[in-house]
Design a protein around this motif. Structure first.
Motif, PDB file in Angstrom:
ATOM      1  N   SER A  40      40.765  -4.099  29.949  1.00 58.40           N
ATOM      2  CA  SER A  40      40.627  -5.187  28.818  1.00 58.40           C
ATOM      3  C   SER A  40      40.029  -4.381  27.756  1.00 58.40           C
ATOM      4  N   ARG A  41      38.890  -3.817  27.468  1.00 57.29           N
ATOM      5  CA  ARG A  41      39.079  -2.935  26.491  1.00 57.29           C
ATOM      6  C   ARG A  41      38.322  -1.487  26.690  1.00 57.29           C
ATOM      7  N   PRO A  42      37.844  -0.596  26.072  1.00 55.27           N
ATOM      8  CA  PRO A  42      37.560   0.913  26.235  1.00 55.27           C
ATOM      9  C   PRO A  42      35.969   0.691  27.192  1.00 55.27           C
ATOM     10  N   THR A  43      34.931   1.770  27.178  1.00 58.66           N
ATOM     11  CA  THR A  43      33.634   1.313  28.581  1.00 58.66           C
ATOM     12  C   THR A  43      32.427   2.703  27.814  1.00 58.66           C
ATOM     13  N   LEU A  44      31.781   2.469  27.668  1.00 54.67           N
ATOM     14  CA  LEU A  44      30.907   2.954  27.455  1.00 54.67           C
ATOM     15  C   LEU A  44      29.986   3.260  28.647  1.00 54.67           C
ATOM     16  N   ILE A  45      29.613   4.782  29.338  1.00 56.03           N
ATOM     17  CA  ILE A  45      28.692   4.504  30.179  1.00 56.03           C
ATOM     18  C   ILE A  45      27.432   5.369  29.687  1.00 56.03           C
ATOM     19  N   HIS A  46      26.090   5.247  29.417  1.00 58.44           N
ATOM     20  CA  HIS A  46      25.500   6.125  28.743  1.00 58.44           C
ATOM     21  C   HIS A  46      24.658   5.651  30.748  1.00 58.44           C
ATOM     22  N   PHE A  47      23.854   7.344  30.924  1.00 54.18           N
ATOM     23  CA  PHE A  47      23.570   7.586  31.609  1.00 54.18           C
ATOM     24  C   PHE A  47      21.405   8.471  30.928  1.00 54.18           C
ATOM     25  N   TRP A  48      20.870   7.732  31.128  1.00 54.07           N
ATOM     26  CA  TRP A  48      19.690   7.682  30.930  1.00 54.07           C
ATOM     27  C   TRP A  48      18.437   8.017  32.123  1.00 54.07           C
ATOM     28  N   SER A  49      16.964   7.665  31.689  1.00 55.72           N
ATOM     29  CA  SER A  49      15.959   7.844  32.895  1.00 55.72           C
ATOM     30  C   SER A  49      14.636   7.459  31.922  1.00 55.72           C
ATOM     31  N   ILE A  50      13.922   6.758  32.422  1.00 54.88           N
ATOM     32  CA  ILE A  50      12.567   6.582  32.353  1.00 54.88           C
ATOM     33  C   ILE A  50      11.312   7.568  31.530  1.00 54.88           C
ATOM     34  N   GLY A  52      32.409  -7.545  22.431  1.00 54.96           N
ATOM     35  CA  GLY A  52      33.408  -8.299  22.555  1.00 54.96           C
ATOM     36  C   GLY A  52      34.486  -7.295  21.919  1.00 54.96           C
ATOM     37  N   ARG A  53      34.476  -6.109  21.951  1.00 51.19           N
ATOM     38  CA  ARG A  53      35.124  -5.257  22.471  1.00 51.19           C
ATOM     39  C   ARG A  53      34.989  -3.579  23.111  1.00 51.19           C
ATOM     40  N   LEU A  54      33.990  -3.331  23.084  1.00 51.34           N
ATOM     41  CA  LEU A  54      33.564  -2.689  23.702  1.00 51.34           C
ATOM     42  C   LEU A  54      32.847  -2.712  25.009  1.00 51.34           C
ATOM     43  N   ASN A  55      32.701  -2.239  26.329  1.00 47.10           N
ATOM     44  CA  ASN A  55      32.188  -2.883  27.742  1.00 47.10           C
ATOM     45  C   ASN A  55      30.667  -1.226  27.229  1.00 47.10           C
ATOM     46  N   VAL A  56      29.615  -1.847  27.460  1.00 46.94           N
ATOM     47  CA  VAL A  56      28.384  -0.996  27.932  1.00 46.94           C
ATOM     48  C   VAL A  56      27.989  -0.537  28.640  1.00 46.94           C
ATOM     49  N   ILE A  57      27.752  -0.024  29.452  1.00 46.72           N
ATOM     50  CA  ILE A  57      26.903   0.320  30.526  1.00 46.72           C
ATOM     51  C   ILE A  57      25.873   1.258  30.523  1.00 46.72           C
ATOM     52  N   ALA A  58      24.231   0.507  31.129  1.00 44.59           N
ATOM     53  CA  ALA A  58      23.591   1.805  31.683  1.00 44.59           C
ATOM     54  C   ALA A  58      23.691   2.376  33.177  1.00 44.59           C
ATOM     55  N   VAL A  59      22.948   3.696  32.885  1.00 39.52           N
ATOM     56  CA  VAL A  59      23.034   3.745  34.474  1.00 39.52           C
ATOM     57  C   VAL A  59      21.842   4.812  34.534  1.00 39.52           C
TER      58      VAL A  59
END
Length: 149
Positions: A29-39, A60-67
């Protein structure tokens, strides 16, 4: 991961916060940004306002997921992860990768780290740290422009 490799399955999370995502939800459906982070990562916290701005800008134009990738034993404290996520307004899905399964699937070793996939699930950009946050935006813009052609 190497450029043009496929987005791995999002399996192995200890828990999902703010909703669960599967690869099938992201590809097509759309591009995806996955960002890795840590507390425990100071740079991750400094970059989070930029991530939240990016998420809002492309809503609505970009999927954003955090790991969330634990770096220490303290990083496994789920209540602390929830607290830091709330403090930094992370309302997009967070995969808590307590056993480093997704981290290994991405061959990721750094936080913060950013992976941008096109709508077909191919890796089109990867970067670590914040030295190129403007480059991250440019890559996302390029993928969105490609979709509009």
């Amino acid at each position: 991961m190497k450029l043009y490799e496929q987005l791995p399955e999002l399996d192995g999370a200890t828990v999902w916060l703010n909703g669960r995502c599967e690869k099938a939800d992201l590809v097509g459906s759309r591009p995806t940004l996955i960002h890795f982070w840590s507390i425990s990562c100071h740079l991750c916290k400094e970059d989070m306002p930029y991530m939240i701005n990016l998420r809002s800008r492309y809503k609505g134009r970009l999927n954003v997921i955090a790991v969330h990738m634990p770096r220490t034993e303290d990083d496994l404290n789920l209540q602390q992860i929830k607290k830091v996520a709330a403090e930094h307004n992370i309302t997009h899905p967070i995969c808590v990768d307590g056993e480093l399964i997704l981290t290994d699937a991405f061959e990721n070793r750094y936080v913060p780290a950013y992976y941008v996939f096109d709508k077909n699930g191919q890796l089109r950009h990867y970067q670590t740290e914040r030295s190129g946050m403007s480059m991250l935006k440019k890559r996302v813009d390029r993928l969105l422009n490609e979709m509009n052609r």
